[in-house]
Scaffold this motif. Structure first.
Motif, PDB file in Angstrom:
ATOM      1  N   GLU A 217      39.926  70.175 178.627  1.00  0.00           N
ATOM      2  CA  GLU A 217      38.528  69.801 178.384  1.00  0.00           C
ATOM      3  C   GLU A 217      37.780  69.444 179.677  1.00  0.00           C
TER       4      GLU A 217
ATOM      5  N   ARG B 167      30.870  72.952 191.685  1.00  0.00           N
ATOM      6  CA  ARG B 167      31.352  71.584 191.517  1.00  0.00           C
ATOM      7  C   ARG B 167      32.862  71.544 191.297  1.00  0.00           C
TER       8      ARG B 167
ATOM      9  N   MET C  15      37.990  56.942 182.581  1.00  0.00           N
ATOM     10  CA  MET C  15      36.658  56.385 182.388  1.00  0.00           C
ATOM     11  C   MET C  15      36.562  55.008 183.044  1.00  0.00           C
TER      12      MET C  15
ATOM     13  N   PRO D 100      31.697  51.663 187.594  1.00  0.00           N
ATOM     14  CA  PRO D 100      31.411  51.821 189.024  1.00  0.00           C
ATOM     15  C   PRO D 100      32.250  50.840 189.844  1.00  0.00           C
TER      16      PRO D 100
ATOM     17  N   GLY E 214      25.191  51.170 186.268  1.00  0.00           N
ATOM     18  CA  GLY E 214      25.627  52.160 187.253  1.00  0.00           C
ATOM     19  C   GLY E 214      25.954  53.518 186.696  1.00  0.00           C
ATOM     20  N   ARG E 215      26.545  53.577 185.498  1.00  0.00           N
ATOM     21  CA  ARG E 215      26.864  54.899 184.966  1.00  0.00           C
ATOM     22  C   ARG E 215      26.730  54.990 183.452  1.00  0.00           C
ATOM     23  N   TYR E 216      26.384  53.875 182.831  1.00  0.00           N
ATOM     24  CA  TYR E 216      26.349  53.877 181.365  1.00  0.00           C
ATOM     25  C   TYR E 216      24.928  53.960 180.848  1.00  0.00           C
TER      26      TYR E 216
ATOM     27  N   LYS F   1      31.692  63.971 172.170  1.00  0.00           N
ATOM     28  CA  LYS F   1      32.985  64.232 172.800  1.00  0.00           C
ATOM     29  C   LYS F   1      33.520  63.078 173.665  1.00  0.00           C
ATOM     30  N   PRO F   2      32.708  62.477 174.533  1.00  0.00           N
ATOM     31  CA  PRO F   2      33.255  61.416 175.388  1.00  0.00           C
ATOM     32  C   PRO F   2      33.825  60.233 174.605  1.00  0.00           C
TER      33      PRO F   2
ATOM     34  N   GLN G 253      38.176  50.472 176.460  1.00  0.00           N
ATOM     35  CA  GLN G 253      37.257  50.871 177.528  1.00  0.00           C
ATOM     36  C   GLN G 253      35.883  51.217 176.976  1.00  0.00           C
TER      37      GLN G 253
ATOM     38  N   TYR H  11      33.216  54.023 177.049  1.00  0.00           N
ATOM     39  CA  TYR H  11      33.179  55.447 177.369  1.00  0.00           C
ATOM     40  C   TYR H  11      31.747  55.911 177.595  1.00  0.00           C
ATOM     41  N   THR H  12      31.600  56.943 178.387  1.00  0.00           N
ATOM     42  CA  THR H  12      30.276  57.516 178.609  1.00  0.00           C
ATOM     43  C   THR H  12      30.422  58.987 178.963  1.00  0.00           C
TER      44      THR H  12
ATOM     45  N   THR I 249      30.689  62.004 181.201  1.00  0.00           N
ATOM     46  CA  THR I 249      31.100  62.091 182.607  1.00  0.00           C
ATOM     47  C   THR I 249      30.308  63.182 183.325  1.00  0.00           C
ATOM     48  N   GLN I 250      30.110  62.966 184.607  1.00  0.00           N
ATOM     49  CA  GLN I 250      29.258  63.883 185.371  1.00  0.00           C
ATOM     50  C   GLN I 250      30.006  64.556 186.505  1.00  0.00           C
TER      51      GLN I 250
END
Lengths: 369, 366
Positions: free
Chosen positions: A74, A274, A281, A284, B34-36, B73-74, B265, B267-268, B270-271
Motif C-alpha cells: 500500500e 517522489r 505514523m 512531528p 504539524g501534520r494532523y 484508508k489511513p 496512535q 493516524y492521518t 501520509t504525504q
C-alpha cells in the motif's frame, strides 16, 4: 489474468555481509537509509514512478523486517488486485525444497509466477541500490534496438573499473563481451545490475542453464555469457545520474552524509519522482528548549534535547539533554542517554546508548548495537 | 465492543470565532499539530477503541474533508465489514452556530442507524483534541443502565458552551449555558442506546432543526442521563486563541505523552515527505517540526508544519506556520498563525499580541 507488458522482479534476498551488524537480523534491502527510508524504497518507488505496477520481490535471507515492511504494498500504491507486490520466498515441491541458488536460479524458480502475467518484457532489479531511474526510457531503448536483453550501464572512473562487471560495446552500443571484475579493464562501462529481458528469451535460457551442472546460476557469470555465445541481441543502456551500491559500512555512511550537502547528488528532497516509504505514523519531531541543531536531518517522532551537528536522526529517535551527536547516523528507534558523546558512529535501530558514554573516533565508522 | 457500537462524527457545523481558519474549510479539517487535522483525533479514537463502523456527517462544503479522509484508508476504515460511511449533512448545519448534533442531520441519515446491529451509538464532534479510549466510556455507559451518557471535563469559563449539573448519583440534573461558575464542560461526545436514538428521531421529528443536546436539556424529565468525566488531556478548539493555546501545549512533554506516545496512535493521511533539513547556522528551540521542511533561520516556541521553508536570518517565534509556507530572508513572524501556502517576503514583519495572534489566511503573500 490480464497480461502485462512489463513486470519487475526485484532481487531482495541478499545478506549484504559487509554491512556487518546492520544486516545481522535484517536483509540488506531492509536496512534503514536516510532516516526514514529502507534501501528497497528506492527501487520500489522507481517502479511505481515508471508505471510498473507488478513487482515480484524475491526474498531469502532474514526476511522478517522486509516482509512486515512491504505489507500489502500500500505504501507504494502497489496494493493492486491486477498486480501489485508479491513476496516470493523459496518453496518446496514434490521433489523437495531448495534455497535460491544464485540470481538466475531465483528467477527460474518463479517462472510460473511470471508466466501467469504473460509479460512481453521482464525487468530484473536489485533491491539494494540507491538511484532514481525511469525504467520506461530504458524499455523504450530496448524496444527501439529490438534487443533480447538490455543492460543498464554507467561510466565509472577507469581506476575503479576493475571492481565492477564490465560491458564491452561496439559503436551501436551492442554488447560484444562481458567481464566480471577484470584485472586489466578495457572498458569502463559498469553493469548496474538492471536488466530488461524479452521474457521468451529469458525463459528459454533459464531452463537451459538450470540443467547445466557447471553453472553458478548467476546473471552476470552465466546468463549473459551464454546469450552472447548464442549471438543474441544484447545492448547497453547508458544511465547518467546518481547510482550507488552501498556495500560497505563506509559507503553506507558516506552516501547518507552526502544527503546533507546543499545540493545533494542523490536528491531525495525533489518532489519529481517522489520516494515512497512505509514509515510509521509518528508525530512531528520535537526540538527541546536547550537543544542545538545544525547541518542535520531529522525525522518524525524524534525528540532532540541535546546538541546535534552534521548528523542524521532517524524516525522515533530520542536524544537526551546534554548528549552531543556529531558526524553520526542514528537509525530509527534508538535512544541516546544524557550527556553521551557520539562522533562518527552509526547507532543501530532500537539501540540504547547509556548516559555519559563516549563513543566513536574520526578514524573509522563504528556501528553501535 | 467494536460491532456493538456505531460511531458517528458530526462535522456539519462551524465556529465564527475560528475566523479565517474556517474560511475555506470546516472545523474538522483545520490543520493541527504539524501534520494532523482535527478530524484525525475522533477518527483515530474510534478505530483505537475497536469501533470500525463510523459514519461521517459532512458539511455542505465538503471538499477539504473528502480530500483528507478519502475512503478512510489511513485509519484502516476502508474495509468490507463496516468501515467509513460518508454521509450528507443538511444545508442548515453550517449556519447554525454552535449546533453540532442537529437532529435533522441524523434523520436524513437514519438508514445507517436503522440498519445497524449495534447496541450503542457514540456521537462525537470534531472540536476536541484528545487521545481517548472510548471503551471505558462505553463500559461506564453500559453499567449505568441509563440510555444516554454525556462526556464532560472539568474546565470552567466557556460561556458559549453547555455545562452539566450533576446529581450525587452521577446522573444529569441540568444542562446550563452561560453560567461562569459551572465547571463540568460537555465535551461534544456522547453515547446513546441505538433504540433510544431511533425513538428520539421519531418523537422530535417536528423540531428537527434543534441540536439533540438542546432537546435533551428541554426534556430532562423524560430521560435518565448518565455523565462520565474524562480526566486525561483534552483541548477544545472553538476560537483562534483556543487554537493557539492548544497548539503550544503540544510543546509540553506531558501533553505530547498523552496525545502521541500512547499505544493508541493518532493516524492521518501520509504525504511521503523527505526528512526535515537543518542547515548550518539554523537556531531552533522548543518547537515541533514536521517533515519536509528546510530550516535555515531561527525558530522558537513554534509549530512548523510540513514542507515549510524558513530562510536565512528569518525569525519565527510563538507562532504556528502551516504547510508549504515560505518565510523569506530576514522576515520576522511573532505571535502569528500562518495558514497553508502563505509567503512572507524579505524583511516583512508580522507580529501579534500574545493572546491575540495575527492570522494570515491561506495563500496570502505578505
Amino acid at each position: 489474468m490480464k497480461n502485462k507488458e512489463c513486470i519487475a522482479m526485484l532481487l531482495a534476498g541478499g545478506q549484504g555481509s559487509r554491512l556487518y551488524d546492520l544486516t545481522k537480523n535484517n536483509a540488506k534491502p531492509a536496512v534503514s537509509f536516510g532516516g526514514k527510508y529502507r534501501i528497497i524504497d528506492f527501487s520500489l518507488s522507481n517502479c511505481v514512478n515508471s508505471g510498473i505496477d507488478t513487482v515480484g520481490v524475491l526474498i531469502q535471507y532474514r526476511p522478517m523486517v522486509l516482509n512486515k515492511y512491504l505489507g500489502t504494498g500500500e505504501a507504494w500504491d502497489l496494493d493492486s488486485s491486477l498486480g501489485g507486490v508479491h513476496v516470493l520466498p523459496p518453496y518446496a515441491t514434490e521433489a523437495g525444497g531448495a534455497w535460491y541458488d544464485g540470481t538466475a536460479d531465483a528467477i527460474y524458480h518463479n517462472i510460473d509466477f511470471i508466466d501467469a502475467y504473460d509479460p512481453e518484457y521482464v525487468l530484473i532489479l536489485s533491491g539494494d541500490h540507491l538511484y532514481k531511474m525511469d525504467y520506461n526510457q530504458m524499455l523504450n531503448a530496448h524496444k527501439a534496438k529490438n534487443a533480447d536483453l538490455t543492460v543498464s550501464v554507467m561510466e565509472v572512473p577507469w581506476e575503479e573499473a576493475s571492481r565492477f562487471g564490465l560491458m564491452y560495446v561496439n559503436k551501436a552500443d551492442r554488447i560484444t563481451k562481458f567481464m566480471e571484475k577484470p584485472a586489466n579493464p578495457e572498458s569502463n562501462l559498469a553493469s548496474m545490475g538492471i536488466y530488461i529481458f524479452n521474457w521468451k528469451t529469458l525463459r528459454k535460457i533459464l531452463l537451459e542453464d538450470h540443467v547445466d551442472p557447471k553453472s553458478e546460476k548467476d546473471f552476470g557469470k552465466n546468463i549473459i555469457p551464454k546469450l552472447l555465445k548464442e549471438k543474441k541481441r544484447l545492448y547497453a543502456y547508458h544511465f547518467e545520474g546518481y547510482w550507488k551500491d552501498v556495500g560497505t559500512v563506509d559507503s553506507y555512511y558516506e552516501a547518507q552524509m552526502a544527503l546533507l550537502d546543499e545540493k545533494p547528488e542523490f536528491n531525495i528532497f525533489d518532489s519529481n519522482m517522489r520516494i515512497f516509504s512505509n514509515s510509521n505514523m509518528y508525530p512531528p519531531h520535537k526540538i527541546g528548549e536547550n537543544a542545538e541543531i545544525s547541518d542535520s536531518m531529522v525525522c518524525n517522532g524524534s525528540v532532540v534535547l541535546g546538541k546535534v551537528d552534521h548528523s542524521i536522526i532517524g524516525l522515533g529517535v530520542y536524544v537526551e539533554e546534554g548528549a552531543v551527536i556529531k558526524d553520526s547516523i542514528l537509525l530509527p528507534g534508538c535512544k541516546i542517554g544524557k550527556g553521551a558523546k557520539l562522533s562518527h558512529v552509526i547507532v543501530n535501530e532500537d539501540a540504547v546508548v547509556p548516559a555519559g558514554k563516549t563513543l566513536g573516533s574520526s578514524k573509522k565508522i563504528d556501528i553501535i548495537i | 465492543m467494536g460491532t456493538s457500537t456505531l460511531g458517528i462524527i458530526t462535522a456539519n457545523y462551524t465556529r465564527k470565532d475560528l475566523g479565517s481558519l474556517v474560511d475555506s474549510r470546516t472545523v474538522a479539517t483545520i490543520p493541527f499539530g504539524g501534520r494532523y487535522r482535527l478530524i484525525d483525533f475522533p477518527l483515530s479514537n474510534y478505530v483505537n477503541s475497536g469501533i470500525t463502523t463510523v459514519g461521517l456527517i459532512t458539511p455542505y462544503y465538503y471538499r477539504s474533508i473528502m480530500d483528507h479522509v478519502g475512503a478512510g484508508k489511513p485509519w484502516e476504515l476502508a474495509r468490507k465489514i463496516g468501515g467509513l460511511f460518508v454521509l450528507p449533512g443538511t444545508v442548515f448545519g453550517e449556519r447554525e452556530e454552535g449546533a453540532r448534533f442537529l437532529l435533522r442531520d441524523l434523520i436524513i441519515n437514519r438508514k445507517i442507524i436503522d440498519r445497524s446491529h449495534a447496541k450503542y451509538v457514540l456521537l462525537c464532534d470534531t472540536s476536541t483534541v484528545m487521545n481517548c479510549d472510548f471503551r471505558e466510556f462505553i463500559n461506564a455507559h453500559a453499567e449505568s443502565g441509563c440510555p444516554i451518557s454525556l462526556m464532560y471535563k472539568n474546565e470552567p469559563g466557556r460561556t458559549n458552551r453547555s455545562y452539566l449539573k450533576i446529581k450525587k448519583n452521577g446522573q444529569l440534573d441540568e444542562i446550563v449555558t452561560g453560567d461562569p461558575k459551572a465547571k463540568n464542560l460537555f465535551m461534544g461526545c456522547f453515547v446513546i442506546d441505538r433504540e433510544m436514538l431511533i425513538r428520539i428521531m421519531d418523537w422530535y421529528r417536528a423540531i428537527d432543526n434543534n441540536d439533540i443536546i438542546h432537546i435533551l436539556s428541554q426534556n430532562l424529565s423524560k430521560f435518565k442521563i448518565n455523565t462520565y468525566e474524562y480526566k486525561s488531556y483534552a483541548a477544545i478548539i472553538d476560537s483562534v486563541s483556543d487554537y493557539k493555546k492548544a497548539s503550544q501545549e503540544l510543546l509540553l512533554k506531558e501533553v505530547r505523552q498523552e496525545l502521541f506516545e500512547k499505544d493508541a496512535q493518532i493516524y492521518t493521511k501520509t504525504q511521503d515527505e523527505a526528512p526535515t533539513i537543518y542547515r548550518p547556522g539554523s537556531n531552533v528551540k522548543k518547537s515541533l517540526v514536521a517533515a519536509g521542511c528546510v530550516i535555515e533561520g531561527t525558530v522558537e516556541n513554534s509549530i512548523i508544519f510540513r514542507s515549510t521553508h524558513i530562510k536565512k536570518g528569518a525569525i519565527v517565534k510563538n507562532s504556528i506556520v502551516m504547510q508549504k509556507a515560505t518565510i523569506e530572508t530576514n522576515a520576522v513572524v511573532i505571535n502569528a498563525i500562518l495558514d497553508k501556502f502563505v509567503h512572507v517576503g524579505r524583511k516583512a514583519h508580522i507580529e501579534g499580541g500574545d493572546d491575540r495572534p495575527v492570522v494570515i489566511g491561506k495563500d496570502e503573500i505578505i
